[in-house]
Design a protein around this motif. Structure first.
Motif, PDB file in Angstrom:
ATOM      1  N   LEU A 222       0.796  -1.227   0.000  1.00 13.45           N
ATOM      2  CA  LEU A 222       0.000   0.000   0.000  1.00 13.45           C
ATOM      3  C   LEU A 222       0.834   1.286   0.000  1.00 13.45           C
ATOM      4  O   LEU A 222       0.556   2.197  -0.783  1.00 13.45           O
ATOM      5  N   PRO A 223       1.863   1.405   0.875  1.00 12.19           N
ATOM      6  CA  PRO A 223       2.623   2.659   0.884  1.00 12.19           C
ATOM      7  C   PRO A 223       3.232   2.999  -0.471  1.00 12.19           C
ATOM      8  O   PRO A 223       3.225   4.160  -0.883  1.00 12.19           O
ATOM      9  N   LYS A 224       3.747   1.992  -1.178  1.00  9.98           N
ATOM     10  CA  LYS A 224       4.357   2.250  -2.486  1.00  9.98           C
ATOM     11  C   LYS A 224       3.322   2.792  -3.474  1.00  9.98           C
ATOM     12  O   LYS A 224       3.649   3.628  -4.320  1.00  9.98           O
ATOM     13  N   LEU A 225       2.104   2.296  -3.346  1.00 13.65           N
ATOM     14  CA  LEU A 225       1.045   2.757  -4.239  1.00 13.65           C
ATOM     15  C   LEU A 225       0.617   4.184  -3.909  1.00 13.65           C
ATOM     16  O   LEU A 225       0.440   5.025  -4.800  1.00 13.65           O
ATOM     17  N   LEU A 226       0.479   4.491  -2.624  1.00 20.39           N
ATOM     18  CA  LEU A 226      -0.066   5.782  -2.204  1.00 20.39           C
ATOM     19  C   LEU A 226       0.944   6.921  -2.273  1.00 20.39           C
ATOM     20  O   LEU A 226       0.551   8.090  -2.262  1.00 20.39           O
ATOM     21  N   VAL A 227       2.253   6.600  -2.310  1.00 18.23           N
ATOM     22  CA  VAL A 227       3.251   7.685  -2.362  1.00 18.23           C
ATOM     23  C   VAL A 227       3.532   8.144  -3.786  1.00 18.23           C
ATOM     24  O   VAL A 227       4.285   9.102  -3.980  1.00 18.23           O
ATOM     25  N   ARG A 228       2.941   7.504  -4.768  1.00 21.72           N
ATOM     26  CA  ARG A 228       3.113   7.992  -6.133  1.00 21.72           C
ATOM     27  C   ARG A 228       2.590   9.423  -6.227  1.00 21.72           C
ATOM     28  O   ARG A 228       1.538   9.757  -5.684  1.00 21.72           O
ATOM     29  N   ARG A 229       3.323  10.270  -6.929  1.00 18.06           N
ATOM     30  CA  ARG A 229       2.946  11.681  -7.013  1.00 18.06           C
ATOM     31  C   ARG A 229       1.528  11.891  -7.554  1.00 18.06           C
ATOM     32  O   ARG A 229       0.762  12.671  -6.963  1.00 18.06           O
ATOM     33  N   PRO A 230       1.123  11.248  -8.655  1.00 15.60           N
ATOM     34  CA  PRO A 230      -0.254  11.479  -9.138  1.00 15.60           C
ATOM     35  C   PRO A 230      -1.316  11.076  -8.120  1.00 15.60           C
ATOM     36  O   PRO A 230      -2.337  11.762  -7.976  1.00 15.60           O
ATOM     37  N   VAL A 231      -1.077   9.979  -7.390  1.00 21.01           N
ATOM     38  CA  VAL A 231      -2.051   9.524  -6.399  1.00 21.01           C
ATOM     39  C   VAL A 231      -2.116  10.502  -5.236  1.00 21.01           C
ATOM     40  O   VAL A 231      -3.199  10.856  -4.758  1.00 21.01           O
ATOM     41  N   ARG A 232      -0.949  10.969  -4.762  1.00 18.28           N
ATOM     42  CA  ARG A 232      -0.922  11.920  -3.643  1.00 18.28           C
ATOM     43  C   ARG A 232      -1.641  13.215  -3.998  1.00 18.28           C
ATOM     44  O   ARG A 232      -2.412  13.756  -3.204  1.00 18.28           O
ATOM     45  N   ARG A 233      -1.399  13.715  -5.185  1.00 18.18           N
ATOM     46  CA  ARG A 233      -2.032  14.964  -5.594  1.00 18.18           C
ATOM     47  C   ARG A 233      -3.545  14.795  -5.759  1.00 18.18           C
ATOM     48  O   ARG A 233      -4.319  15.686  -5.408  1.00 18.18           O
ATOM     49  N   PHE A 234      -3.946  13.660  -6.301  1.00 15.99           N
ATOM     50  CA  PHE A 234      -5.377  13.399  -6.449  1.00 15.99           C
ATOM     51  C   PHE A 234      -6.053  13.334  -5.082  1.00 15.99           C
ATOM     52  O   PHE A 234      -7.139  13.892  -4.886  1.00 15.99           O
ATOM     53  N   LEU A 235      -5.415  12.668  -4.123  1.00 10.94           N
ATOM     54  CA  LEU A 235      -5.982  12.546  -2.785  1.00 10.94           C
ATOM     55  C   LEU A 235      -6.074  13.906  -2.090  1.00 10.94           C
ATOM     56  O   LEU A 235      -7.045  14.177  -1.371  1.00 10.94           O
ATOM     57  N   LEU A 236      -5.087  14.761  -2.281  1.00 11.21           N
ATOM     58  CA  LEU A 236      -5.119  16.096  -1.671  1.00 11.21           C
ATOM     59  C   LEU A 236      -6.313  16.889  -2.199  1.00 11.21           C
ATOM     60  O   LEU A 236      -7.093  17.465  -1.422  1.00 11.21           O
TER      61      LEU A 236
END
Length: 428
Positions: A222-236
């Motif tokens: 999970l951490p590797k998936l969630l730290v991707r830049r596109p995913v982090r920006r989408f979540l923000l």
């Protein structure tokens, strides 16, 4: 990709038809018990506690999102998704069926026991719906070819919006009938949701090889998936957009309790919201096809700004003699202003529903779709509990304070939308 055989084409057509019917019926059933326009008023008849009123939309979004990480861990890599999507739909329908029976048997009387029954049933409804969402999306991805998914989800949204328009007319008549109207709405919602569960059985799934991972391995990835830049920006961005819904359950309560809008008008507002969803659906589909999901979400956020702006300005407008004389009277000013609020609400919902399906799928590889969909939605589910805090703001500072807070949060969401990745356009 190789061309589909005639048999495969027939299966795709069958899945498309029943998949669209499934989406339409789910939206119809949900519209009959709309958390902002129907259930907020229902709970307001049982209690004057603003926190409990704000808890309704918080549960509708939060408990829909929260179980999706668990669902993703459970169904990812499984050969078949159909049983999980179907049984989740059955549980969802049964929860509303029990609530309908309780209202029919006992009527609506302010009591702690009835409030407890309502919240337990509604919580079960949203947990079941959230759990079923992950296998349903994966089932749709397996049944519908990649080049038709954008059109497929757009059609689900379109027909669901049309049925939501019908639901608005039903709500208008039902609420005019007072207490018995709520019983009709709950029973109608149960029937629609039960039929939606049945349509799921007719979606033809292409089974995948069984590749389930141990829970420990899934958690470590999970951490590797969630730290991707596109995913982090989408979540923000999505977190701020979810926070901006803090005032949603209080628009209609403010209009009715403070400004004196009749209860029957709620159904008309729901109908207007549904019309906006229908009319903007082709526009949003064109925006996604032409420019992608980032521009779609930015436009949806701009439209959402209208809601708190109008709510903050409606009272001064209604008391301004020149405006009131142009509209006929102050009551008409209030009616028209809140009509715009719910038109904006419907247009925003249409855009978000389309983007919720397509945006996350574009961020994930096929083998990680359930995990990314479920995990991001569970994170958003925690944020989505914020309307309950809106009740605290209303109790302590009043309605204008919660509208102002919603305005600030929407502006922050708009500011961060520029960080969203530029996904490829969705094929229709």
């Amino acid at each position: 990709m190789r061309p589909l055989t005639p048999r495969e084409q027939r299966r795709v057509r069958q899945s498309f038809l029943f998949g669209v019917a499934n989406g339409g019926l789910l939206l119809f059933g949900d519209a009959l018990i709309h958390p902002v326009l129907v259930l907020s008023l229902f709970v307001a008849r049982l209690t004057d506690n603003a926190v409990l009123i704000g808890l309704v939309p918080a549960l509708s979004v939060g408990l829909w999102f929260l179980p999706q990480a668990l669902a993703a861990a459970f169904v990812e890599g499984r050969r078949r998704q159909l049983p999980w999507a179907t049984w989740g739909g059955v549980a969802r329908a049964l929860a509303i069926g029990i609530l309908a029976a309780a209202v029919l048997a006992g009527g609506i009387e302010p009591s702690g026991r009835f409030l407890l029954v309502f919240f337990l049933c509604y919580a079960a409804y949203n947990v079941a719906a959230g759990f079923a969402f992950v296998p349903l999306v994966e089932l749709s991805a397996r049944a519908i070819p990649t080049d038709r998914r954008g059109f497929f989800f757009s059609q689900r949204n379109l027909w669901g919006s049309l049925l939501a328009l019908l639901a608005g007319l039903i709500v208008q008549r039902a609420l005019a009938a007072d207490v018995s109207g709520f019983a009709v709405l709950f029973a109608g919602s149960f029937a629609a949701l039960a039929l939606a569960a049945y349509t799921t059985l007719w979606i033809v799934e292409r089974p995948m090889p069984h590749r389930a991972r141990p829970l420990r391995e899934w958690l470590e990835g999970l951490p590797k998936l969630l730290v991707r830049r596109p995913v982090r920006r989408f979540l923000l961005f999505r977190s701020l957009l979810a926070l901006s819904t803090i005032a949603d359950p209080f628009f209609i309560v403010y209009a009715q309790v403070i400004l004196g809008v009749p209860a029957a008008t709620v159904g008309l507002y729901l109908a207007l919201s549904a019309i906006a969803r229908v009319l903007t659906n082709p526009l949003w589909g064109w925006v996604v096809e032409r420019w992608g999901n980032r521009q779609l979400l930015q436009l949806a956020t701009l439209v959402r700004l209208l809601m708190p702006l109008i709510a903050l300005g409606v009272h001064p407008l209604a008391t301004w003699e020149r405006i009131a004389s142009l509209a006929g009277n102050s009551e008409r000013v209030i009616f028209l202003a809140f009509a715009v609020v719910f038109v904006a609400y419907g247009a925003t919902l249409s855009a978000q529903m389309l983007a919720n399906f397509t945006a996350v799928l574009e961020l994930a590889r096929p083998d990680e779709r359930p995990t990314l969909v479920g995990t991001t939605n569970s994170i958003l589910g925690i944020v989505a509990l914020v309307p309950m805090l809106g009740g605290v703001v209303v109790d302590r500072l009043g309605f204008p304070a919660v509208f102002l807070l919603a305005l600030v949060l929407t502006l922050l969401a708009l500011a961060t939308s520029g960080l969203l990745p530029r996904p490829r356009p969705v094929a229709r």
